[in-house]
Design an enzyme around this catalytic site. Structure first.
Site, PDB file in Angstrom:
ATOM      1  N   HIS A 120      59.387 -68.438  25.156  1.00  0.00           N
ATOM      2  CA  HIS A 120      59.666 -68.660  23.850  1.00  0.00           C
ATOM      3  C   HIS A 120      61.073 -69.427  23.933  1.00  0.00           C
ATOM      4  O   HIS A 120      61.929 -69.153  24.969  1.00  0.00           O
ATOM      5  CB  HIS A 120      60.324 -67.523  22.902  1.00  0.00           C
ATOM      6  CG  HIS A 120      59.183 -66.487  22.447  1.00  0.00           C
ATOM      7  ND1 HIS A 120      59.039 -65.177  22.155  1.00  0.00           N
ATOM      8  CD2 HIS A 120      57.953 -67.099  21.713  1.00  0.00           C
ATOM      9  CE1 HIS A 120      57.834 -64.914  21.691  1.00  0.00           C
ATOM     10  NE2 HIS A 120      57.104 -66.197  21.420  1.00  0.00           N
TER      11      HIS A 120
ATOM     12  N   CYS B 274      65.769 -61.590  20.083  1.00  0.00           N
ATOM     13  CA  CYS B 274      64.201 -61.458  19.753  1.00  0.00           C
ATOM     14  C   CYS B 274      64.127 -60.144  18.749  1.00  0.00           C
ATOM     15  O   CYS B 274      63.236 -60.012  18.102  1.00  0.00           O
ATOM     16  CB  CYS B 274      63.500 -60.993  21.125  1.00  0.00           C
ATOM     17  SG  CYS B 274      63.457 -62.230  22.314  1.00  0.00           S
TER      18      CYS B 274
HETATM   19  N1  ARG Z   1      56.441 -58.939  24.309  1.00  0.00           N
HETATM   20  C1  ARG Z   1      56.981 -59.855  23.404  1.00  0.00           C
HETATM   21  C2  ARG Z   1      56.150 -61.170  23.495  1.00  0.00           C
HETATM   22  O1  ARG Z   1      55.750 -61.364  24.464  1.00  0.00           O
HETATM   23  C3  ARG Z   1      58.345 -60.235  23.413  1.00  0.00           C
HETATM   24  C4  ARG Z   1      58.655 -61.091  22.569  1.00  0.00           C
HETATM   25  C5  ARG Z   1      60.105 -61.456  22.485  1.00  0.00           C
HETATM   26  N2  ARG Z   1      60.612 -62.137  21.447  1.00  0.00           N
HETATM   27  C6  ARG Z   1      61.188 -63.505  21.315  1.00  0.00           C
HETATM   28  N3  ARG Z   1      61.533 -63.903  20.200  1.00  0.00           N
HETATM   29  N4  ARG Z   1      61.493 -64.129  22.537  1.00  0.00           N
HETATM   30  O2  ARG Z   1      55.589 -61.512  22.748  1.00  0.00           O
END
Ligand code: ARG
Length: 293
Positions: free
Chosen positions: A177, A273
């Protein structure tokens, strides 16, 4: 400045039950789950405290059994000027979160906290603010694609909010992300991990961010998710970072507020996050606010 507002979700059902990024190891989690569940709750509460100490208000979305990643509210939507553009997830494991976030935003709308709740066109994936980071200085959205969200998501974002979007291609699965690799700071600096981006994406960052405003995050800090930080005024709330990065931030007048989130790092997430900023305004909103003040 008005108090910043964040959407968060208590980690009542947080776990690492599946693997949709390289940080996630469900077997490793299962071995230590009894202790990790407690640690996650303490870490999350400390993060919330760190934010409220900085004057933040926190709205909560209820946790739901069977949706362990619901705790990562940054992925729920993109919010600007009291408008909400709901996320669509790439992986089936997280798609079940969509109706719950939808309901949460409709509840915020009913309470008068946001004005409208909109949907992405069919078929387009955008994992909320996780891949759509507002830059308050440049009045644009930095958008990540290539791992989770679609490049085509930049058009509906532009149409919904009437702002410029800069699509940046992500190449490293650890930084899946955009918010794992880029963070915008109050006075216009952009903290970013070059390792996460294609040369073309780096070129686009360099074109828009002057050298004096660039804070590069090396891979060691990037792997602590130091770039996954929440910036409130002069403070940068994050899981942790090296003394080197702390020094680079201090030189520019920022204070790194470390609030360790190791249990959430096991899921590939950290401070940014776990939050979603609800009160961001584009230029027009700020101009009105300052004219009134
Ligand atoms: N386990 C989650 C996923 O892989 C973590 C998300 C983390 N969120 C972020 N905005 N980077 O989707």
């Amino acid at each position: 400045m008005a108090n910043p507002r964040f959407l968060m979700c208590r980690p009542e059902h947080f776990a690492v039950d599946y693997a949709i990024n390289p940080w996630m190891d469900p077997a490793g989690w299962a071995r230590e789950s009894t202790t990790l569940v407690g640690s996650a709750r303490r870490e999350w509460s400390a993060l919330r405290r760190a934010l409220t100490r900085l004057g933040a208000k926190v709205d909560l979305v209820p946790a739901v059994a069977g949706l362990p990643d619901l705790v990562f509210t940054a992925n729920s939507a993109v919010v600007l000027d009291r408008k909400v553009l709901l996320a669509r997830f790439r992986h089936g494991e997280r798609r079940g979160e969509e109706p719950h976030f939808d309901a949460a935003f409709r509840a915020l709308q009913a309470r008068g906290s946001v004005d409208s709740v909109e949907r992405l066109p069919d078929g387009i994936v955008l994992e909320g603010a996780g891949d759509c980071v507002w830059d308050d200085t440049r009045r644009l959205f930095w958008m990540g694609y290539g791992q989770r969200s679609d490049r085509a998501a930049s058009e509906p974002v532009r149409d919904t909010f009437g702002t410029e979007t800069v699509p940046l291609e992500l190449v490293d699965p650890r930084f899946y992300h955009l918010d794992t690799a880029l963070c915008t700071l109050t006075r216009g600096e952009v903290m970013f991990a070059p390792a996460a981006f294609t040369p073309q994406a780096l070129g686009m960052i360099e074109e828009r961010v002057a050298p004096s405003e660039r804070i590069e995050v090396d891979t060691e800090d990037a792997c602590r998710l130091a770039a996954n930080a929440v910036c409130v005024g002069d403070s940068l709330v994050m899981s942790g970072c090296s003394d080197r990065l702390k020094g680079a931030l201090a030189e520019r007048g920022y204070r790194a507020v470390a609030t360790p989130l190791p249990s959430f790092l096991r899921s590939g997430g950290a401070a940014f996050c776990l939050t979603l900023r609800l009160d961001r305004r584009s230029g027009a909103g700020t101009a009105v606010a300052s004219a009134v003040a």
